[in-house]
Design a protein around this motif. Structure first.
Motif, PDB file in Angstrom:
ATOM      1  N   GLY A  36     -22.773   3.782  12.916  1.00 52.89           N
ATOM      2  CA  GLY A  36     -21.331   4.060  12.655  1.00 52.89           C
ATOM      3  C   GLY A  36     -20.576   3.642  11.559  1.00 52.89           C
ATOM      4  N   SER A  37     -21.555   2.535  10.691  1.00 53.09           N
ATOM      5  CA  SER A  37     -20.942   2.092   9.624  1.00 53.09           C
ATOM      6  C   SER A  37     -21.062   3.076   8.235  1.00 53.09           C
ATOM      7  CB  SER A  37     -21.667   0.654   9.141  1.00 53.09           C
ATOM      8  OG  SER A  37     -21.485  -0.128  10.107  1.00 53.09           O
ATOM      9  N   HIS A  38     -20.147   2.641   7.168  1.00 51.11           N
ATOM     10  CA  HIS A  38     -20.067   3.419   6.097  1.00 51.11           C
ATOM     11  C   HIS A  38     -20.762   2.735   5.035  1.00 51.11           C
ATOM     12  CE1 HIS A  38     -17.848   5.135   2.574  1.00 51.11           C
ATOM     13  NE2 HIS A  38     -18.975   5.666   2.355  1.00 51.11           N
ATOM     14  N   VAL A  39     -21.938   2.935   4.375  1.00 52.33           N
ATOM     15  CA  VAL A  39     -22.750   2.076   3.312  1.00 52.33           C
ATOM     16  C   VAL A  39     -22.562   2.705   1.928  1.00 52.33           C
ATOM     17  CG1 VAL A  39     -24.971   1.097   2.614  1.00 52.33           C
ATOM     18  CG2 VAL A  39     -24.404   1.325   5.396  1.00 52.33           C
ATOM     19  N   ILE A  40     -21.988   1.890   1.082  1.00 50.72           N
ATOM     20  CA  ILE A  40     -21.924   2.619  -0.208  1.00 50.72           C
ATOM     21  C   ILE A  40     -22.976   1.955  -1.266  1.00 50.72           C
ATOM     22  CG2 ILE A  40     -20.523   2.826  -2.308  1.00 50.72           C
ATOM     23  CD1 ILE A  40     -17.873   2.628  -0.440  1.00 50.72           C
ATOM     24  N   ILE A  41     -23.664   2.728  -1.935  1.00 43.91           N
ATOM     25  CA  ILE A  41     -24.865   2.322  -2.568  1.00 43.91           C
ATOM     26  C   ILE A  41     -24.691   2.709  -4.017  1.00 43.91           C
ATOM     27  CG2 ILE A  41     -27.407   2.298  -2.833  1.00 43.91           C
ATOM     28  CD1 ILE A  41     -27.343   3.351   0.345  1.00 43.91           C
ATOM     29  N   THR A  42     -24.611   1.881  -4.865  1.00 43.96           N
ATOM     30  CA  THR A  42     -24.532   2.285  -6.325  1.00 43.96           C
ATOM     31  C   THR A  42     -26.001   2.219  -6.826  1.00 43.96           C
ATOM     32  OG1 THR A  42     -24.499  -0.246  -7.238  1.00 43.96           O
ATOM     33  CG2 THR A  42     -22.385   0.758  -6.528  1.00 43.96           C
ATOM     34  N   GLY A  43     -26.409   2.923  -7.827  1.00 42.53           N
ATOM     35  CA  GLY A  43     -27.682   3.104  -8.077  1.00 42.53           C
ATOM     36  C   GLY A  43     -28.556   3.774  -6.990  1.00 42.53           C
ATOM     37  N   GLY A  44     -27.844   4.742  -6.229  1.00 43.21           N
ATOM     38  CA  GLY A  44     -28.388   5.353  -5.079  1.00 43.21           C
ATOM     39  C   GLY A  44     -29.315   6.587  -5.289  1.00 43.21           C
ATOM     40  N   SER A  45     -29.572   7.010  -6.393  1.00 46.00           N
ATOM     41  CA  SER A  45     -30.266   8.091  -6.780  1.00 46.00           C
ATOM     42  C   SER A  45     -31.841   8.031  -6.786  1.00 46.00           C
ATOM     43  CB  SER A  45     -29.729   8.937  -7.852  1.00 46.00           C
ATOM     44  OG  SER A  45     -29.889   8.145  -8.971  1.00 46.00           O
ATOM     45  N   SER A  46     -32.016   6.971  -6.947  1.00 44.53           N
ATOM     46  CA  SER A  46     -33.453   6.589  -6.940  1.00 44.53           C
ATOM     47  C   SER A  46     -34.025   5.227  -6.624  1.00 44.53           C
ATOM     48  CB  SER A  46     -33.989   6.939  -8.447  1.00 44.53           C
ATOM     49  OG  SER A  46     -33.537   5.877  -9.360  1.00 44.53           O
ATOM     50  N   GLY A  60     -28.359   4.841  11.671  1.00 40.06           N
ATOM     51  CA  GLY A  60     -27.118   5.494  12.280  1.00 40.06           C
ATOM     52  C   GLY A  60     -25.725   5.411  11.131  1.00 40.06           C
ATOM     53  N   ALA A  61     -26.212   4.906  10.106  1.00 40.67           N
ATOM     54  CA  ALA A  61     -25.054   4.846   9.021  1.00 40.67           C
ATOM     55  C   ALA A  61     -24.778   6.192   8.435  1.00 40.67           C
ATOM     56  CB  ALA A  61     -25.345   3.659   8.341  1.00 40.67           C
ATOM     57  N   SER A  62     -23.322   6.200   7.817  1.00 44.26           N
ATOM     58  CA  SER A  62     -23.326   7.383   7.053  1.00 44.26           C
ATOM     59  C   SER A  62     -23.233   6.731   5.528  1.00 44.26           C
ATOM     60  CB  SER A  62     -21.809   7.761   7.284  1.00 44.26           C
ATOM     61  OG  SER A  62     -21.493   8.527   8.311  1.00 44.26           O
ATOM     62  N   VAL A  63     -23.800   7.456   4.385  1.00 45.70           N
ATOM     63  CA  VAL A  63     -23.803   6.735   3.333  1.00 45.70           C
ATOM     64  C   VAL A  63     -23.182   7.512   2.132  1.00 45.70           C
ATOM     65  CG1 VAL A  63     -26.089   5.711   3.894  1.00 45.70           C
ATOM     66  CG2 VAL A  63     -25.885   7.786   2.551  1.00 45.70           C
ATOM     67  N   SER A  88     -25.074  13.837  15.415  1.00 46.28           N
ATOM     68  CA  SER A  88     -24.307  12.534  15.061  1.00 46.28           C
ATOM     69  C   SER A  88     -23.305  13.114  14.099  1.00 46.28           C
ATOM     70  CB  SER A  88     -25.205  11.786  14.519  1.00 46.28           C
ATOM     71  OG  SER A  88     -25.604  12.028  13.294  1.00 46.28           O
ATOM     72  N   LYS A  89     -22.417  12.263  13.849  1.00 44.27           N
ATOM     73  CA  LYS A  89     -21.212  12.544  12.897  1.00 44.27           C
ATOM     74  C   LYS A  89     -21.671  11.960  11.414  1.00 44.27           C
ATOM     75  CE  LYS A  89     -17.553  12.735  16.217  1.00 44.27           C
ATOM     76  NZ  LYS A  89     -16.341  12.124  16.756  1.00 44.27           N
ATOM     77  N   GLN A  90     -22.829  11.395  11.238  1.00 39.99           N
ATOM     78  CA  GLN A  90     -23.369  11.016   9.856  1.00 39.99           C
ATOM     79  C   GLN A  90     -23.101  11.975   8.701  1.00 39.99           C
ATOM     80  OE1 GLN A  90     -27.184   9.854  11.863  1.00 39.99           O
ATOM     81  NE2 GLN A  90     -27.181   8.346  10.079  1.00 39.99           N
ATOM     82  N   ARG A  91     -22.749  11.365   7.741  1.00 39.76           N
ATOM     83  CA  ARG A  91     -22.529  12.280   6.464  1.00 39.76           C
ATOM     84  C   ARG A  91     -23.253  11.497   5.163  1.00 39.76           C
ATOM     85  NH1 ARG A  91     -16.738  13.731   5.861  1.00 39.76           N
ATOM     86  NH2 ARG A  91     -17.411  14.751   3.847  1.00 39.76           N
ATOM     87  N   VAL A  92     -23.770  12.148   4.361  1.00 39.53           N
ATOM     88  CA  VAL A  92     -24.366  11.642   3.267  1.00 39.53           C
ATOM     89  C   VAL A  92     -23.485  12.228   1.984  1.00 39.53           C
ATOM     90  CG1 VAL A  92     -26.477  11.364   1.612  1.00 39.53           C
ATOM     91  CG2 VAL A  92     -26.515  11.530   4.233  1.00 39.53           C
ATOM     92  N   ASN A  93     -22.622  11.603   1.267  1.00 40.56           N
ATOM     93  CA  ASN A  93     -21.788  11.983   0.461  1.00 40.56           C
ATOM     94  C   ASN A  93     -22.350  11.526  -0.937  1.00 40.56           C
ATOM     95  OD1 ASN A  93     -20.246  13.442   2.113  1.00 40.56           O
ATOM     96  ND2 ASN A  93     -18.425  12.159   1.313  1.00 40.56           N
ATOM     97  N   ILE A  94     -22.127  11.956  -2.221  1.00 43.69           N
ATOM     98  CA  ILE A  94     -22.469  11.462  -3.369  1.00 43.69           C
ATOM     99  C   ILE A  94     -21.267  11.329  -4.443  1.00 43.69           C
ATOM    100  CG2 ILE A  94     -24.970  12.497  -3.320  1.00 43.69           C
ATOM    101  CD1 ILE A  94     -24.005  14.596  -5.332  1.00 43.69           C
ATOM    102  N   ILE A  95     -21.251  10.445  -5.287  1.00 44.38           N
ATOM    103  CA  ILE A  95     -20.130  10.312  -6.351  1.00 44.38           C
ATOM    104  C   ILE A  95     -20.741  10.183  -7.710  1.00 44.38           C
ATOM    105  CG2 ILE A  95     -18.033   9.088  -7.074  1.00 44.38           C
ATOM    106  CD1 ILE A  95     -17.352   8.931  -4.107  1.00 44.38           C
ATOM    107  N   VAL A  96     -20.412  10.872  -8.386  1.00 41.92           N
ATOM    108  CA  VAL A  96     -20.881  10.441 -10.118  1.00 41.92           C
ATOM    109  C   VAL A  96     -20.155   9.263 -10.783  1.00 41.92           C
ATOM    110  CG1 VAL A  96     -21.249  11.282 -12.496  1.00 41.92           C
ATOM    111  CG2 VAL A  96     -21.671  12.799 -10.379  1.00 41.92           C
ATOM    112  N   LEU A  97     -20.918   8.121 -10.744  1.00 42.09           N
ATOM    113  CA  LEU A  97     -20.325   6.960 -11.510  1.00 42.09           C
ATOM    114  C   LEU A  97     -21.037   6.120 -12.089  1.00 42.09           C
ATOM    115  CD1 LEU A  97     -17.629   4.891 -11.287  1.00 42.09           C
ATOM    116  CD2 LEU A  97     -18.734   3.966  -9.325  1.00 42.09           C
ATOM    117  N   ASP A  98     -20.584   5.672 -13.193  1.00 48.43           N
ATOM    118  CA  ASP A  98     -21.164   4.654 -14.041  1.00 48.43           C
ATOM    119  C   ASP A  98     -20.367   3.280 -13.826  1.00 48.43           C
ATOM    120  OD1 ASP A  98     -22.176   2.888 -16.201  1.00 48.43           O
ATOM    121  OD2 ASP A  98     -21.853   3.996 -17.749  1.00 48.43           O
TER     122      ASP A  98
END
Length: 339
Positions: A36-46, A60-63, A88-98
Motif C-alpha cells: 500500500g506504500s508509494h515508492v519513488i525510485i530515481t535511476g529507476g529505468s535500469s 504490494g507497493a506502487s512505484v 490490487s490497486k497498485q500502479r507503476v508510473n514513470i516521470i522523465v527527470l534529471d
C-alpha cells in the motif's frame, strides 16, 4: 593498575555502554510495511533501481520510476508491471527527470508523482554515474559532473520529499552508495568522493529526521551486474579492475532485496556480502544503530575487522605497485623496439 586490570576495566566499560544503549527509548524504529506504500525510485529505468522497483511491487507497493530517458523508462515500466498483483490497486508510473537539473524542475517532478500516486512513503536514490580513472587522467569538469549527479542529485530528490514525510511523520529514505564510499580505491577519486559525501549527508539527516519516525538507509554494494558497471569496465584501469574483483560480482535482484529489507527495518548502514560485513564494522564510526545485537557486533568486532582490513590494504598496494612496474617495463620494451 596492571595491563590485565586495564583490559578488564575496558571490557566492563564496553558492556556498560551497550547496556545503556539497550534501554534507550530512541533506538528501535517501528516496522515499515511496503504494501500500500508509494515508492519513488530515481535511476529507476535500469540496474539496481529497476530491481528495487520489481521487489517493491512484489511486496504490494506502487512505484514511480524516474530517469532521464523516456524510452528506457517505458521499457522498465512494462517489465515492472508484470509483477503487479492481480486485483490490487497498485500502479507503476514513470516521470522523465534529471535529478541534477535545477531544483525547481526536480521539485515539480516529485509534485507530479505525488499527485498521481499519493505521498511518497519511501524514496530510493539510485540515480548515479561512475568514473573509473586515475585522478591525473580525470578532467575537472568530469569530476564536477560526478559530484553533481551522485551527491547533488540525491540531495535535491531527498529535499523534494522531506517536508511531506515530516508532516506525516512517516518515511524511509535510501541512498545508494558503494563499497567505494567506505574505502578509497585506485581509479575512483571522483566516484569515491561523491559516495563518501553521501555518508556525511545521511548521518546528519538521520539525526534530524529520526524524531519524525523517518529512517535513512545507506546501502554500500560491491560490483553489481548493471549497465553502469558494464560501461565503466570499458576503460577501467587494470588496478581498479583487479581490486574490485576481490569483492565478487552480485546480481541487482540480490542487492534490491537487501535494500528493501534493511530500509524497512530502519538499518542505517546496509551491506552486501562478506566484504560488506567487514567494511560495515570498520566504518561504523558514529552512525546510529537499531538493535543491541548490532551494537555488540560493532563494539567487539571493529578491532578484528580492522586487522583483516589491513591485510586487504596491503594486497591492494601490491596490486598498484605491480601494475606500475608492468607499465614501466612495457614502456622500456616499446622504446627499445623503436630504437
Amino acid at each position: 593498575m596492571d595491563v590485565i586490570e586495564l583490559l578488564v576495566l575496558f571490557a566492563v566499560l564496553q558492556l556498560l555502554a551497550v547496556l545503556a544503549f539497550a534501554i534507550s527509548p530512541y533506538v528501535r524504529p517501528r516496522r515499515f510495511k511496503l504494501k500500500g506504500s508509494h515508492v519513488i525510485i530515481t535511476g529507476g529505468s535500469s540496474g539496481i533501481g529497476k530491481a528495487v522497483a520489481v521487489e517493491a511491487v512484489k511486496n504490494g507497493a506502487s512505484v514511480t520510476l524516474m530517469a532521464r530517458k523516456k524510452a528506457k523508462l517505458l521499457e522498465a515500466q512494462q517489465e515492472v508491471e508484470k509483477y503487479v498483483q492481480e486485483g490490487s490497486k497498485q500502479r507503476v508510473n514513470i516521470i522523465v527527470l534529471d535529478v541534477a537539473d535545477e531544483y525547481s524542475k526536480v521539485e515539480q517532478a516529485f509534485k507530479e508523482a505525488v499527485s498521481e500516486l499519493g505521498p511518497c512513503d519511501m524514496l530510493v536514490n539510485s540515480a548515479g554515474v561512475s568514473c573509473s580513472k586515475a585522478f591525473v587522467d580525470t578532467d575537472i569538469e568530469e569530476f564536477e559532473n560526478v559530484m553533481k549527479i551522485n551527491l547533488n542529485g540525491t540531495v535535491q530528490a531527498t529535499r523534494a520529499v522531506l517536508d511531506q514525510m515530516m508532516s506525516r511523520q512517516r518515511g524511509r529514505i535510501v541512498l545508494i552508495s558503494s563499497q567505494a564510499g567506505q574505502i578509497g580505491l585506485y581509479g575512483f577519486t571522483a566516484y569515491s568522493a561523491s559516495k563518501f559525501a553521501l555518508r556525511g549527508f545521511a548521518e546528519s539527516l538521520q539525526m534530524e529526521v529520526k524524531p519524525y519516525d523517518i529512517y535513512v538507509t545507506v546501502n554500500c554494494p560491491p560490483d553489481t551486474d548493471t549497465p553502469m558497471l558494464q560501461a565503466e569496465s570499458n576503460d577501467k584501469p587494470k588496478e581498479t579492475q583487479l581490486i574490485s574483483e576481490t569483492a565478487g560480482l552480485f546480481q541487482p535482484d540480490v542487492v534490491a532485496k537487501i535494500i528493501l529489507k534493511d530500509s524497512q527495518r530502519g538499518v542505517f548502514l546496509s551491506y552486501v556480502g562478506l566484504d560488506g560485513f567487514l567494511l560495515k564494522q570498520i566504518t561504523c564510526g558514529m552512525s546510529t544503530v537499531i538493535s543491541t545485537a548490532e551494537a555488540l557486533q560493532q563494539v567487539f568486532l571493529v578491532g578484528i575487522c580492522r586487522a583483516i582490513g589491513l591485510f586487504y590494504l596491503t594486497s591492494f598496494d601490491k596490486i598498484v605497485h605491480k601494475c606500475k612496474r608492468e607499465r614501466e617495463m612495457a614502456a622500456i620494451t616499446e622504446k627499445n623496439k623503436s630504437e
